[in-house]
Design a protein around this motif. Structure first.
Motif, PDB file in Angstrom:
ATOM      1  N   THR A 124      -1.443   1.961  22.468  1.00 38.43           N
ATOM      2  CA  THR A 124      -1.712   2.778  23.653  1.00 38.43           C
ATOM      3  C   THR A 124      -1.798   4.250  23.259  1.00 38.43           C
ATOM      4  OG1 THR A 124       0.661   2.975  24.155  1.00 38.43           O
ATOM      5  CG2 THR A 124      -0.562   1.248  25.309  1.00 38.43           C
ATOM      6  N   LEU A 125      -2.677   4.953  23.936  1.00 36.74           N
ATOM      7  CA  LEU A 125      -2.742   6.411  23.854  1.00 36.74           C
ATOM      8  C   LEU A 125      -2.510   6.929  25.267  1.00 36.74           C
ATOM      9  CD1 LEU A 125      -3.402   9.228  22.726  1.00 36.74           C
ATOM     10  CD2 LEU A 125      -5.831   8.695  23.007  1.00 36.74           C
ATOM     11  N   VAL A 126      -1.475   7.736  25.438  1.00 38.46           N
ATOM     12  CA  VAL A 126      -1.125   8.267  26.746  1.00 38.46           C
ATOM     13  C   VAL A 126      -1.442   9.761  26.760  1.00 38.46           C
ATOM     14  CG1 VAL A 126       0.702   8.589  28.447  1.00 38.46           C
ATOM     15  CG2 VAL A 126       0.683   6.544  26.998  1.00 38.46           C
ATOM     16  N   LEU A 127      -2.277  10.173  27.712  1.00 35.95           N
ATOM     17  CA  LEU A 127      -2.675  11.566  27.866  1.00 35.95           C
ATOM     18  C   LEU A 127      -2.212  12.065  29.228  1.00 35.95           C
ATOM     19  CD1 LEU A 127      -6.428  11.146  26.797  1.00 35.95           C
ATOM     20  CD2 LEU A 127      -4.555  11.861  25.306  1.00 35.95           C
ATOM     21  N   THR A 128      -2.096  13.376  29.380  1.00 39.82           N
ATOM     22  CA  THR A 128      -1.919  13.940  30.715  1.00 39.82           C
ATOM     23  C   THR A 128      -3.292  14.310  31.272  1.00 39.82           C
ATOM     24  OG1 THR A 128      -1.760  16.309  30.195  1.00 39.82           O
ATOM     25  CG2 THR A 128       0.234  14.978  29.869  1.00 39.82           C
ATOM     26  N   ASP A 129      -3.330  14.654  32.545  1.00 41.90           N
ATOM     27  CA  ASP A 129      -4.593  15.040  33.178  1.00 41.90           C
ATOM     28  C   ASP A 129      -4.772  16.557  33.190  1.00 41.90           C
ATOM     29  OD1 ASP A 129      -2.640  15.660  35.013  1.00 41.90           O
ATOM     30  OD2 ASP A 129      -3.582  14.663  36.713  1.00 41.90           O
ATOM     31  N   SER A 130      -4.158  17.255  32.218  1.00 37.86           N
ATOM     32  CA  SER A 130      -4.352  18.713  32.119  1.00 37.86           C
ATOM     33  C   SER A 130      -5.816  19.053  31.914  1.00 37.86           C
ATOM     34  CB  SER A 130      -3.516  19.285  30.975  1.00 37.86           C
ATOM     35  OG  SER A 130      -3.932  18.747  29.730  1.00 37.86           O
ATOM     36  N   ILE A 131      -6.536  18.170  31.221  1.00 41.22           N
ATOM     37  CA  ILE A 131      -7.988  18.243  31.084  1.00 41.22           C
ATOM     38  C   ILE A 131      -8.572  17.065  31.858  1.00 41.22           C
ATOM     39  CG2 ILE A 131      -9.939  18.101  29.479  1.00 41.22           C
ATOM     40  CD1 ILE A 131      -8.115  19.314  27.346  1.00 41.22           C
ATOM     41  N   GLN A 132      -9.554  17.318  32.686  1.00 38.11           N
ATOM     42  CA  GLN A 132     -10.118  16.238  33.503  1.00 38.11           C
ATOM     43  C   GLN A 132     -10.681  15.139  32.606  1.00 38.11           C
ATOM     44  OE1 GLN A 132     -12.832  17.500  36.556  1.00 38.11           O
ATOM     45  NE2 GLN A 132     -13.502  15.439  37.045  1.00 38.11           N
TER      46      GLN A 132
END
Length: 335
Positions: free
Chosen positions: A277-285
């Motif tokens: 898994t790669l978990v990102l935040t939505d700081s960049i759309q």
């Protein structure tokens, strides 16, 4: 201390969904509607940016939500021009909410005759009339010193820690990995929060964007490894680090990244990699490709930014959100 003006949000085009989500969370916290100020941010035929604010903002506490992500120059200019429009409209205070601070990788002179672009961007923001910065996980902490105005730098690690505790039933075999020596402090912070050991992947670059050699410092045998970093651009380093960890005996490789730049072949590399898994935040759309990738998840930052904006408006502590006891209730039912 009682506040006479309301917090008002305005957004550029960089990440409208996040700006709207912040407004919804603020509405929930306050029990009254908080929407985006009615404005238009458009381009002329020659790509010049034009901003018009349709509401009265005189004497108001304004928060401009605009990450300076790709296209960095366009989004940066939108931020500056919005700030100038607000300043000329007699806003009481202008706070730039920049979930992802572009140009942060150019924070020092690495060679002769190169710029320190992050400092130049800081100067431009102050000149445009911005009086406070709210951002998350700056690439280099010293960038805060480039500004002569207050800078609140939030951290994604508390959100990551909450998510890891929800996603991993047993943390006894989990190990946090820093993908380079420079990111050890960030990885150590997350490791402390989940009470996990720490290892390092030491990388040597021949030139930017290319990794020549990787060495694992620490024993990862039998461990579920969580790579933590502030940004993922082309994902080459990240995917190679995951392979090296599995080659050294790790059972699984996961990654938690604050800013998903995800340019070029990044999504394809992650999809075809050994990363579970790669978990990102939505700081960049996130793009549609990122949303559709089977092994990529997006964590929301709106609850944290909404509470931070309210704390700034109220004149209360922002650093209180670094603690799980403060942030946990905000994310209850979300993660």
């Amino acid at each position: 201390m009682p506040t006479l003006v309301e917090p008002k949000l305005i957004a550029g085009n960089a990440n409208k969904p996040l700006a709207e989500a912040i407004g919804r969370r603020m509405s929930l916290y306050r029990g009254k509607s908080v929407g985006l100020v009615d404005a238009r941010v458009e381009r002329f035929n020659d790509s010049e940016i034009f901003v018009e604010v349709f509401e009265n903002v005189r004497g108001e506490d304004m928060f401009v939500i605009q990450p300076t992500s790709n296209p960095a120059n366009d989004n940066l200019m939108e931020l500056l021009i919005i700030a100038d429009a607000l300043r000329r409209s007699s806003a009481a205070r202008i706070t730039a909410v920049i979930p992802y601070f572009g140009y942060a990788r150019q924070d020092r002179r690495t060679k002769a005759r190169t710029p320190i672009s992050a400092k130049l961007v800081a100067n431009m923001m102050v000149t445009a009339g911005i009086e406070r910065i709210l951002t998350m996980d700056l690439h280099a902490a010293q960038i805060q010193g480039f500004f002569d105005i207050p800078v609140d730098n939030l951290y994604a690690s508390p959100i990551f820690a909450l998510d890891i505790k929800n996603q991993f039933d047993d943390l006894s075999d989990v190990m946090v990995i820093s993908p380079d020596v420079g990111g050890v402090a960030r990885a150590r912070e997350l490791a402390k929060r989940i009470n996990a050991p720490l290892a390092i992947v030491d990388k040597r670059r021949e030139k930017p964007g290319e990794v020549a050699e990787m060495t694992v410092i620490g024993d990862v045998t039998g461990k579920r490894c969580i790579i933590v970093d502030d940004m993922c651009d082309t994902a080459g380093t990240l995917c190679k680090a995951a392979e090296v960890l599995l080659d050294h005996g790790a059972t699984e490789a996961h990654a938690y990244i604050s800013h998903g730049v995800m340019s070029g072949p990044a999504v394809g590399r992650v999809t075809n990699s050994v990363l579970k898994t790669l978990v990102l935040t939505d700081s960049i759309q996130p793009t549609e490709a990122v949303k559709g990738a089977p092994n990529i998840r997006i964590l929301p930052t709106a609850p944290m930014f909404a509470q931070s904006i309210l704390n700034i408006w109220n004149g209360t502590s922002v650093s209180s959100l670094f603690e799980t006891d403060s942030l946990g209730p905000i994310y209850e039912g979300i993660l």
